[in-house]
Each structure stands twice: as structure tokens, then as C-alpha cells.
Design an enzyme around this catalytic site. Structure first.
Site, short mmCIF file in Angstrom:
data_model
loop_
_atom_site.label_atom_id
_atom_site.label_comp_id
_atom_site.label_asym_id
_atom_site.label_seq_id
_atom_site.Cartn_x
_atom_site.Cartn_y
_atom_site.Cartn_z
CB VAL A 267 -3.80 -5.87 -0.21
CG1 VAL A 267 -4.97 -4.89 -0.14
CG2 VAL A 267 -2.51 -5.12 -0.41
CG ASP B 93 -13.64 -6.83 -2.20
OD1 ASP B 93 -12.99 -7.88 -2.06
OD2 ASP B 93 -14.72 -6.77 -2.83
CG ASP C 265 -8.07 -7.49 -3.01
OD1 ASP C 265 -8.89 -7.00 -3.80
OD2 ASP C 265 -8.40 -8.25 -2.07
N GLY C 266 -7.89 -6.31 -6.03
CA GLY C 266 -8.25 -6.68 -7.39
C GLY C 266 -7.51 -5.84 -8.42
CG ASP D 36 -14.74 -10.54 -0.42
OD1 ASP D 36 -13.96 -9.80 0.20
OD2 ASP D 36 -14.89 -10.50 -1.66
CG ASP E 236 -11.09 -10.93 -3.16
OD1 ASP E 236 -10.58 -9.99 -2.53
OD2 ASP E 236 -12.19 -10.84 -3.73
NE ARG F 174 -8.86 -4.86 -12.48
CZ ARG F 174 -9.65 -4.94 -11.42
NH1 ARG F 174 -10.20 -6.11 -11.10
NH2 ARG F 174 -9.90 -3.88 -10.67
#
Length: 217
Positions: free
Chosen positions: A34, A68, A71-72, A93, A89, A76
Site C-alpha cells: 500500500v 499514508d 498503511d500505518g 513520503d 514509509d 498496527r
């Protein structure tokens, strides 16, 4: 320190992101995939913007930048799986931010640099990189720099508003957003440096843990 985009606004974004994250994980899509796909999308949107198609460029970049958060959230939900995702990531960015502002610089230069927008975009490009670097470097030194009025989400929102104003025919819209963003970026750098300096004093609170993939830098 207060941020421009409030906690409730971020919660609204999370409300829409969580179901999508669960679905992608069930389909076997990884957070890293992603991350890369979002960056590719931002590059495509940046190309549209550089060609003067500000509306579509803004829409594509904004939609892909939301990955952004996606994907985080996926990382988790999936649980601990090493630190490479966070490194990927952050790297993606920086590539995405560079592409967006490079596209803005190119577009405004072809338009005759209205209201000094080229210079503002260059300041934003440098400022955004320094904002992220100060936090990352502070964390590597055991300092706390997790503050700032304009983190990545705030910067993208302001730039997006400027892009939509420009798409509506308001030539001042994009340069105005860039000048505002450049000032806020400088303020954020100073906030982080001051906070890091204070955290270096004896008895100061320890730094927050390094943010997982998808956290705003």
C-alpha cells in the site's frame, strides 16, 4: 503543541480508514504494498499537476496521500513485524513530497511565477524535508521533537486547498497557500528544535516511541 488539523478531524479520517485496512489485510495485501502504491499514485498526480491539470492533480495526490494513514493502520492491526515498514514509509513520503513540490515549481514557472509562487514552493520543499529530518534525527539521539503546528497531513491539506483554488481560476490561490505553508514549515522546524533542546535537560520527559509506518512525520 496544537496542530492545524484537530484530533477530531483525524478521528474522522481513521473512521473511514479502519474498515478499508481490515479488508485489505483479509485480501492478503501488505502495508508495504500500500505504501509503494500510494507513492506511485502521488507521482502520477504530480505529473497531472505539472501539466496544468490542477484539479485532477490535486484529487489524485490527495487520494493517494491518504494511504499514508491506511498503511500505518494496517501495520498496527497486523501487529509487530519489524522496523523496515517504517523506514520504507518515511522514504516513500520524502519521494512523494519531493515530486509534488517539484511539479508545483514546474507548473508555476511555466505560468510566469505568479506572486513569487516558485520561490514559495522551493521554500516549502526544503522546509518540509527539514521538518521531517529534525524529528527523525532527534529521535535517533534520544530527544523529543514530536511537536509542530504543521505536520505532513496539515501541509498536504493546505497545498490541496491551494491547488483547488488554482483549478477554479484564482491565480493567487496556489501561491498564497505556498507562502502560508512556507511560513508554517519554518515555525514547525523552530518548534521541534526548541522542544528537542528542552528534552535534553536533566529530568526531562523521555521521547515518544518512534512512530510506526503511516504516522505523520
Amino acid at each position: 503543541m496544537a496542530k492545524i488539523v484537530s484530533v477530531p478531524a483525524r478521528a474522522v479520517v481513521a473512521y473511514g480508514v479502519n474498515p478499508t485496512a481490515r479488508l485489505l489485510l483479509r485480501l492478503g495485501v501488505s502495508p508495504n504494498a500500500v505504501t509503494v502504491a500510494g507513492t506511485v499514485g502521488v507521482l502520477v498526480g504530480s505529473w497531472f499537476g505539472a501539466q496544468g491539470m490542477l484539479f485532477w492533480g490535486t484529487v489524485i495526490v490527495t487520494a493517494c496521500a491518504l494511504t499514508d494513514a491506511l498503511d500505518g493502520t494496517m501495520a498496527r492491526m497486523r501487529g509487530p513485524s519489524g522496523q523496515f515498514g517504517a523506514l520504507l514509509d518515511s522514504s516513500m513520503d520524502r519521494i512523494a513530497d519531493g515530486a509534488v513540490f517539484a511539479a508545483v515549481v514546474y507548473y508555476l514557472a511555466t505560468e510566469g511565477n505568479p506572486y513569487g509562487g516558485v520561490w514559495a514552493a522551493l521554500l516549502c520543499l526544503v522546509g518540509g524535508q527539514v521538518v521531517s529530518y529534525v524529528k527523525a534525527r532527534a529521535q535517533s539521539l534520544g530527544l523529543n521533537a514530536d511537536v509542530g503546528i504543521a505536520e505532513r497531513l496539515e501541509r498536504l491539506v493546505i497545498l490541496g486547498i491551494g491547488g483547488l483554488l488554482g483549478a477554479a481560476g484564482l491565480t493567487w490561490g496556489l501561491p498564497a497557500a505556498l507562502w502560508i505553508l512556507s511560513v508554517l514549515s519554518v515555525i514547525t522546524v523552530l518548534q521541534r528544535l526548541i522542544h528537542a533542546a528542552r528534552s535534553d535537560r536533566p529530568g526531562a520527559a523521555p521521547p515518544a516511541p518512534v512512530a510506526p509506518a503511516g504516522e505523520a512525520p
